[in-house]
Design an enzyme around this catalytic site. Sequence first.
Site, PDB file in Angstrom:
ATOM      1  CG  ASN A   9       6.813  -1.081  -5.445  1.00 48.94           C
ATOM      2  OD1 ASN A   9       6.573  -2.039  -6.254  1.00 48.94           O
ATOM      3  ND2 ASN A   9       7.783  -0.218  -5.848  1.00 48.94           N
ATOM      4  CD1 TRP A  10       4.179  -6.483  -2.531  1.00 44.81           C
ATOM      5  CD2 TRP A  10       3.987  -8.627  -3.490  1.00 44.81           C
ATOM      6  NE1 TRP A  10       3.048  -7.247  -1.980  1.00 44.81           N
ATOM      7  CE2 TRP A  10       3.102  -8.213  -2.469  1.00 44.81           C
ATOM      8  CE3 TRP A  10       4.052  -9.814  -4.063  1.00 44.81           C
ATOM      9  CZ2 TRP A  10       2.260  -9.611  -2.140  1.00 44.81           C
ATOM     10  CZ3 TRP A  10       3.178 -10.762  -3.744  1.00 44.81           C
ATOM     11  CH2 TRP A  10       2.272 -10.531  -2.803  1.00 44.81           C
ATOM     12  CE  LYS A  11      11.009  -1.041  -4.142  1.00 42.77           C
ATOM     13  NZ  LYS A  11      12.186  -0.267  -4.079  1.00 42.77           N
ATOM     14  CG  HIS A  96       8.849   3.392  -8.026  1.00 45.81           C
ATOM     15  ND1 HIS A  96      10.267   3.282  -8.076  1.00 45.81           N
ATOM     16  CD2 HIS A  96       8.475   3.171  -6.818  1.00 45.81           C
ATOM     17  CE1 HIS A  96      10.669   3.057  -6.724  1.00 45.81           C
ATOM     18  NE2 HIS A  96       9.449   2.884  -6.168  1.00 45.81           N
ATOM     19  CD  GLU A  98      13.055   0.924  -7.283  1.00 48.38           C
ATOM     20  OE1 GLU A  98      12.140   0.061  -7.824  1.00 48.38           O
ATOM     21  OE2 GLU A  98      13.214   0.966  -6.156  1.00 48.38           O
ATOM     22  CD  GLU A 167       8.116   6.016  -3.418  1.00 49.34           C
ATOM     23  OE1 GLU A 167       7.905   5.133  -2.428  1.00 49.34           O
ATOM     24  OE2 GLU A 167       8.419   5.611  -4.560  1.00 49.34           O
ATOM     25  N   GLY A 173      15.109   2.314  -0.423  1.00 47.16           N
ATOM     26  CA  GLY A 173      15.782   1.007  -0.385  1.00 47.16           C
ATOM     27  C   GLY A 173      17.077   1.296   0.335  1.00 47.16           C
ATOM     28  CB  SER A 213      14.070   3.382   4.266  1.00 49.65           C
ATOM     29  OG  SER A 213      14.868   3.192   3.420  1.00 49.65           O
ATOM     30  N   GLY A 234       8.293  -0.229   0.333  1.00 47.82           N
ATOM     31  CA  GLY A 234       9.077  -1.383  -0.537  1.00 47.82           C
ATOM     32  C   GLY A 234       9.364  -2.435   0.612  1.00 47.82           C
ATOM     33  N   GLY A 235      10.607  -2.558   0.836  1.00 49.00           N
ATOM     34  CA  GLY A 235      11.024  -3.660   1.404  1.00 49.00           C
ATOM     35  C   GLY A 235      10.262  -4.292   2.352  1.00 49.00           C
TER      36      GLY A 235
HETATM   37  C1  PEP Z   1       9.464   2.052  -2.801  1.00 48.67           C
HETATM   38  O1  PEP Z   1       9.931   1.099  -3.539  1.00 48.67           O
HETATM   39  O2  PEP Z   1       8.711   2.762  -3.318  1.00 48.67           O
HETATM   40  C2  PEP Z   1      10.074   2.125  -1.513  1.00 48.67           C
HETATM   41  C3  PEP Z   1      10.042   3.308  -0.983  1.00 48.67           C
HETATM   42  O3  PEP Z   1      11.103   1.384  -1.159  1.00 48.67           O
HETATM   43  P1  PEP Z   1      11.513   1.044   0.361  1.00 48.67           P
HETATM   44  O4  PEP Z   1      10.640   0.989   1.132  1.00 48.67           O
HETATM   45  O5  PEP Z   1      12.365  -0.227   0.378  1.00 48.67           O
HETATM   46  O6  PEP Z   1      12.707   2.273   0.581  1.00 48.67           O
END
Ligand code: PEP
Length: 252
Positions: A9-11, A96, A98, A167, A173, A213, A234-235
């Site tokens: 997920n590039w957000k 998600h 967010e 999640e 994050g 994470s 994500g990251g």
């Molecule tokens: C996400 O955005 O779904 C996510 C899990 O982010 P991160 O891996 O950065 O925690």
Amino acid sequence: MRKKIIAGNWKMYKDLTESAELLGGLKARAGEIPSGVTLVVCPPYTSLALAGATMKETPIKVGGQNMSEHDEGAFTGEISAKMLKSTGCEFVILGHSERRQYNGETNEGVNRKARKALAAGLRPIICVGETLAEREGGVTESVVGTQVRGCLDGLGDRMENVVVAYEPVWAIGTGKTATPAQAQEVHAFIRKTVEEMFGPSVAGNLVIQYGGSVKPDNSADLLGQKDIDGALVGGACLKADSFMQIAKSALR
Ligand code: PEP
């Protein structure tokens, strides 16, 4: 055996130039993806057509990060399932945390979007997970159970195309990962809930990703758990090398 699905997920990161660089880096290394693993990139809308074109002859799939629950119409700023499909998308992330937090998304709304996604031939990745206060309050199962039941309601005959992503909001994050045992416990609970809803065959075939994470140094332990069938990253998906390392750790 359930195939592992690793989605990135590039957000709201990567403009078109930066996207071209990351997509090119992933495409060049597509041969390294283990055969039991499906890799999915979910760039922002502005890079989806480029992603679709770049990944066309590769095993790497493309997904959107959200979509409208409507087919078309006067919905300024929205994107339909058909539009996602036309860029080459095969997946779409729905609900998600967010989007739940900043855009007021609800389980009912996610369910309506999932129905539209499936009707258009997209595979929804439906996100669920508890906040830190909910975990500390001992209501993780009731929160996640309500999300699973609400988001998946009535999808029984199309469940083979649905992916669920667990999640925990407190792990997204933040650098705090659920331990493999903590994640496995909730994954098993989600599978049991789906079994109650749709029976053992649907539950046994359901791909349940973990997200929060995930990094190359913790992915193998998480993905080695019995009910963890992939990751929503994500990251660590923003660099070709770390995303590829996670993909490769999925089938050790
Ligand atoms: C996400 O955005 O779904 C996510 C899990 O982010 P991160 O891996 O950065 O925690």
